[in-house]
Motif scaffolding. Structure first.
Motif, PDB file in Angstrom:
ATOM      1  N   LEU A   1     -74.161 -39.324 104.425  1.00 27.26           N
ATOM      2  CA  LEU A   1     -75.159 -40.117 103.711  1.00 27.26           C
ATOM      3  C   LEU A   1     -76.716 -39.606 103.896  1.00 27.26           C
ATOM      4  O   LEU A   1     -77.544 -39.551 102.995  1.00 27.26           O
ATOM      5  CB  LEU A   1     -75.065 -41.482 104.323  1.00 27.26           C
ATOM      6  CG  LEU A   1     -76.408 -42.556 103.529  1.00 27.26           C
ATOM      7  CD1 LEU A   1     -75.918 -42.813 102.071  1.00 27.26           C
ATOM      8  CD2 LEU A   1     -76.068 -43.947 104.193  1.00 27.26           C
ATOM      9  N   ILE A   2     -76.944 -39.257 105.214  1.00 28.37           N
ATOM     10  CA  ILE A   2     -78.392 -38.607 105.529  1.00 28.37           C
ATOM     11  C   ILE A   2     -78.298 -37.291 104.766  1.00 28.37           C
ATOM     12  O   ILE A   2     -79.533 -37.168 103.935  1.00 28.37           O
ATOM     13  CB  ILE A   2     -78.466 -38.221 107.101  1.00 28.37           C
ATOM     14  CG1 ILE A   2     -78.572 -39.772 107.788  1.00 28.37           C
ATOM     15  CG2 ILE A   2     -79.620 -37.562 107.210  1.00 28.37           C
ATOM     16  CD1 ILE A   2     -78.466 -39.527 109.229  1.00 28.37           C
ATOM     17  N   LEU A   3     -77.782 -36.487 104.669  1.00 28.11           N
ATOM     18  CA  LEU A   3     -77.762 -35.190 103.753  1.00 28.11           C
ATOM     19  C   LEU A   3     -77.882 -35.523 102.259  1.00 28.11           C
ATOM     20  O   LEU A   3     -78.910 -35.071 101.563  1.00 28.11           O
ATOM     21  CB  LEU A   3     -76.613 -34.289 103.978  1.00 28.11           C
ATOM     22  CG  LEU A   3     -76.602 -33.007 103.044  1.00 28.11           C
ATOM     23  CD1 LEU A   3     -77.881 -32.180 103.529  1.00 28.11           C
ATOM     24  CD2 LEU A   3     -75.492 -32.025 103.643  1.00 28.11           C
ATOM     25  N   ALA A   4     -77.096 -36.595 101.866  1.00 30.58           N
ATOM     26  CA  ALA A   4     -77.039 -36.652 100.353  1.00 30.58           C
ATOM     27  C   ALA A   4     -78.570 -37.322  99.951  1.00 30.58           C
ATOM     28  O   ALA A   4     -79.086 -37.038  98.929  1.00 30.58           O
ATOM     29  CB  ALA A   4     -76.006 -37.633  99.892  1.00 30.58           C
ATOM     30  N   LEU A   5     -78.904 -38.412 100.865  1.00 28.19           N
ATOM     31  CA  LEU A   5     -80.130 -39.121 100.656  1.00 28.19           C
ATOM     32  C   LEU A   5     -81.578 -38.087 100.654  1.00 28.19           C
ATOM     33  O   LEU A   5     -82.407 -38.178  99.988  1.00 28.19           O
ATOM     34  CB  LEU A   5     -80.372 -40.186 101.511  1.00 28.19           C
ATOM     35  CG  LEU A   5     -79.688 -41.616 101.212  1.00 28.19           C
ATOM     36  CD1 LEU A   5     -79.750 -42.573 102.359  1.00 28.19           C
ATOM     37  CD2 LEU A   5     -80.028 -42.132 100.054  1.00 28.19           C
ATOM     38  N   ALA A   6     -81.328 -37.339 101.771  1.00 27.65           N
ATOM     39  CA  ALA A   6     -82.604 -36.130 101.869  1.00 27.65           C
ATOM     40  C   ALA A   6     -82.639 -35.436 100.547  1.00 27.65           C
ATOM     41  O   ALA A   6     -83.609 -35.114 100.304  1.00 27.65           O
ATOM     42  CB  ALA A   6     -82.295 -35.475 103.092  1.00 27.65           C
ATOM     43  N   VAL A   7     -81.412 -34.733 100.314  1.00 26.23           N
ATOM     44  CA  VAL A   7     -81.683 -33.902  98.952  1.00 26.23           C
ATOM     45  C   VAL A   7     -82.050 -34.682  97.923  1.00 26.23           C
ATOM     46  O   VAL A   7     -83.081 -34.261  97.150  1.00 26.23           O
ATOM     47  CB  VAL A   7     -80.292 -33.325  98.778  1.00 26.23           C
ATOM     48  CG1 VAL A   7     -80.346 -32.604  97.347  1.00 26.23           C
ATOM     49  CG2 VAL A   7     -79.764 -32.186 100.139  1.00 26.23           C
TER      50      VAL A   7
ATOM     51  N   LEU B   1     -84.729 -28.848 103.279  1.00 27.27           N
ATOM     52  CA  LEU B   1     -84.697 -29.315 102.297  1.00 27.27           C
ATOM     53  C   LEU B   1     -85.843 -29.216 101.084  1.00 27.27           C
ATOM     54  O   LEU B   1     -85.709 -28.752 100.044  1.00 27.27           O
ATOM     55  CB  LEU B   1     -84.077 -30.549 102.228  1.00 27.27           C
ATOM     56  CG  LEU B   1     -82.545 -30.751 102.719  1.00 27.27           C
ATOM     57  CD1 LEU B   1     -82.265 -32.312 103.029  1.00 27.27           C
ATOM     58  CD2 LEU B   1     -81.543 -30.153 102.071  1.00 27.27           C
ATOM     59  N   ILE B   2     -87.001 -29.336 101.954  1.00 27.60           N
ATOM     60  CA  ILE B   2     -88.079 -29.152 101.009  1.00 27.60           C
ATOM     61  C   ILE B   2     -88.150 -27.521 100.682  1.00 27.60           C
ATOM     62  O   ILE B   2     -88.665 -27.444  99.304  1.00 27.60           O
ATOM     63  CB  ILE B   2     -89.618 -29.473 101.981  1.00 27.60           C
ATOM     64  CG1 ILE B   2     -89.315 -30.830 102.232  1.00 27.60           C
ATOM     65  CG2 ILE B   2     -90.735 -28.925 101.231  1.00 27.60           C
ATOM     66  CD1 ILE B   2     -90.385 -31.676 103.171  1.00 27.60           C
ATOM     67  N   SER B   3     -88.028 -26.767 101.542  1.00 29.71           N
ATOM     68  CA  SER B   3     -88.269 -25.274 101.261  1.00 29.71           C
ATOM     69  C   SER B   3     -87.075 -25.073 100.115  1.00 29.71           C
ATOM     70  O   SER B   3     -87.450 -24.218  99.299  1.00 29.71           O
ATOM     71  CB  SER B   3     -87.697 -24.654 102.430  1.00 29.71           C
ATOM     72  OG  SER B   3     -88.665 -24.732 103.432  1.00 29.71           O
ATOM     73  N   VAL B   4     -85.961 -25.554 100.147  1.00 32.90           N
ATOM     74  CA  VAL B   4     -84.829 -25.285  99.167  1.00 32.90           C
ATOM     75  C   VAL B   4     -85.154 -25.792  97.745  1.00 32.90           C
ATOM     76  O   VAL B   4     -85.253 -24.909  96.662  1.00 32.90           O
ATOM     77  CB  VAL B   4     -83.492 -25.964  99.592  1.00 32.90           C
ATOM     78  CG1 VAL B   4     -82.570 -25.843  98.230  1.00 32.90           C
ATOM     79  CG2 VAL B   4     -82.872 -25.343 100.615  1.00 32.90           C
ATOM     80  N   VAL B   5     -85.690 -26.846  97.572  1.00 35.08           N
ATOM     81  CA  VAL B   5     -86.182 -27.522  96.269  1.00 35.08           C
ATOM     82  C   VAL B   5     -87.424 -26.762  95.915  1.00 35.08           C
ATOM     83  O   VAL B   5     -87.532 -26.284  94.576  1.00 35.08           O
ATOM     84  CB  VAL B   5     -86.564 -28.932  96.618  1.00 35.08           C
ATOM     85  CG1 VAL B   5     -87.061 -29.415  95.308  1.00 35.08           C
ATOM     86  CG2 VAL B   5     -85.263 -29.754  96.828  1.00 35.08           C
ATOM     87  N   GLY B   6     -88.374 -26.352  96.979  1.00 32.44           N
ATOM     88  CA  GLY B   6     -89.672 -25.773  96.485  1.00 32.44           C
ATOM     89  C   GLY B   6     -89.419 -24.372  95.981  1.00 32.44           C
ATOM     90  O   GLY B   6     -89.813 -23.833  95.171  1.00 32.44           O
TER      91      GLY B   6
END
Length: 367
Positions: free
Chosen positions: A69-75, A231-236
């Motif tokens: 749940l933490i991984l899904a929510l963070a992404v 995750l911020i780096s992945v999206v950015g």
């Protein structure tokens, strides 16, 4: 940071997140040449691998289903922020961005990630078991959310196309948030046991990590912080390569919606890797929690966020799916119902889901 914490985490997992963020800062809003493009791709891949590692550390500390749940929510939270940002600056060109991104996330998670996990897991373990109660619950909520948020707008009486009126959009946003909130409550509190991995029948240790000592609280907190940085780096970084993707798509004569599909694939890479690794460890329920939970989080958080953002966004908002997309979604639901009805997964079921996913990718490029 204490020596014990450093000892618990591999040094490369400590170095990759800040390095990936530095690459993001150095390349943000810059025209990427060949060297910078390679650097961005390397940073993206490294950030994905590190994100999966830190997500597993946190999951081991808090237990299932909280870890997935933490991984899904963070992404999803970061993805929603990216969508709102792009819509604020994209004008009319970004009118269907939210719809395309959410639908792509649903198809990627419920066909691509799920199918890949089933195929990889069944090749190693032949038949894998999971809990029907959990999977059917997630599928039911996902079907309702997609139908109310992305199918109904196509059939409203709006004269401006497949859009919601302000009141209809507010209703869809509240309904999405409430349904997702109830699902999270059921998943983590009311019926948490439904979402726990099924213990293998054999006495063979299928998952060594399952019996390893849980990481310390300090290590888990550090991993959680580094997970968000990754995750911020992945999206950015995915956003950074999007201009190159747009140029390539335009040169190939494909629709611009393909860019959204590619970015969604990149953003969901951490969950894909985590789901496949769980399937290899004979923990298919964890893979299902990641796949279906990510789809639910994408819809349940994006639609309310867009509803709120529409107050100040001046451009149009197109949410209704076209006929082709609705057929693919209907096929996905029917296929998922058959797959999840027995509590046992085989290679054939995974192959069918991957076939539907391949059709989605092909029709996105060649509509």
């Amino acid at each position: 940071m204490t020596d014990s914490v450093i000892h618990e985490l591999p040094r490369w997992t400590l170095a990759v997140p800040p390095l990936a963020f530095v690459v993001l800062a150095a390349t943000w809003h810059r025209n990427l040449g060949a060297v910078l493009l390679i650097l961005v791709c390397l940073g993206l891949g490294a950030a994905v691998i590190a994100a999966v590692h830190h997500a597993e550390v946190v999951a081991h500390r808090v237990g299932e289903p909280f870890g997935t749940l933490i991984l899904a929510l963070a992404v999803t939270v970061i993805e929603v922020a990216l969508i709102v940002t792009l819509m604020a600056s994209g004008g009319d060109k970004a009118a269907s961005l939210a719809r395309d991104t959410v639908f792509a996330a649903v198809m990627i998670t419920s066909n691509g990630i799920l199918g890949l996990a089933l195929v990889v897991g069944s090749l190693r373990h032949r038949v894998q078991e999971f809990r029907v109660q959990a999977s059917y619950s997630a599928l039911t909520v996902m079907t309702a959310l997609v139908t109310l948020s992305l199918v109904v707008p196509t059939f409203t009486t709006s004269a401006e196309g497949p859009r919601f009126s302000p009141a209809q959009l507010a209703f869809a946003g509240v309904t999405s948030l409430v349904l997702y909130g109830v699902f999270v409550f059921v998943q983590t509190i009311r019926h948490r046991d439904y979402f726990l991995p099924v213990a293998p029948d054999s006495d063979v240790d299928e998952d060594e990590d399952q019996h390893a000592a849980a990481p310390s609280t300090k290590t888990a907190v550090l991993s959680l912080a580094l997970l968000f940085v990754c995750l911020i780096s992945v999206v950015g970084l995915a956003k950074t390569v999007s201009p190159k993707l747009e140029s390539a798509v335009e040169s190939a004569g494909a629709p611009l919606s393909v860019v959204g599909v590619v970015i969604a694939l990149l953003v969901l890479l951490p969950e894909t890797v985590a789901a496949v690794r769980a399937a290899l460890r004979n923990r298919l329920q964890t893979s299902l929690n990641l796949a279906l939970g990510s789809a639910l989080a994408s819809i349940g958080l994006t639609i309310p966020a867009i509803a709120v953002a529409s107050i100040w966004l001046s451009g149009p908002l197109v949410l209704g799916l076209g006929g082709k997309e609705m057929v693919l979604f209907a096929l996905t639901v029917v296929t998922a119902i058959i797959t999840l009805s027995t509590g046992r997964a085989t290679l054939l079921q995974g192959a069918v889901h991957l076939a539907v996913f391949s059709a989605f990718l092909f029709l996105a490029v060649s509509p």
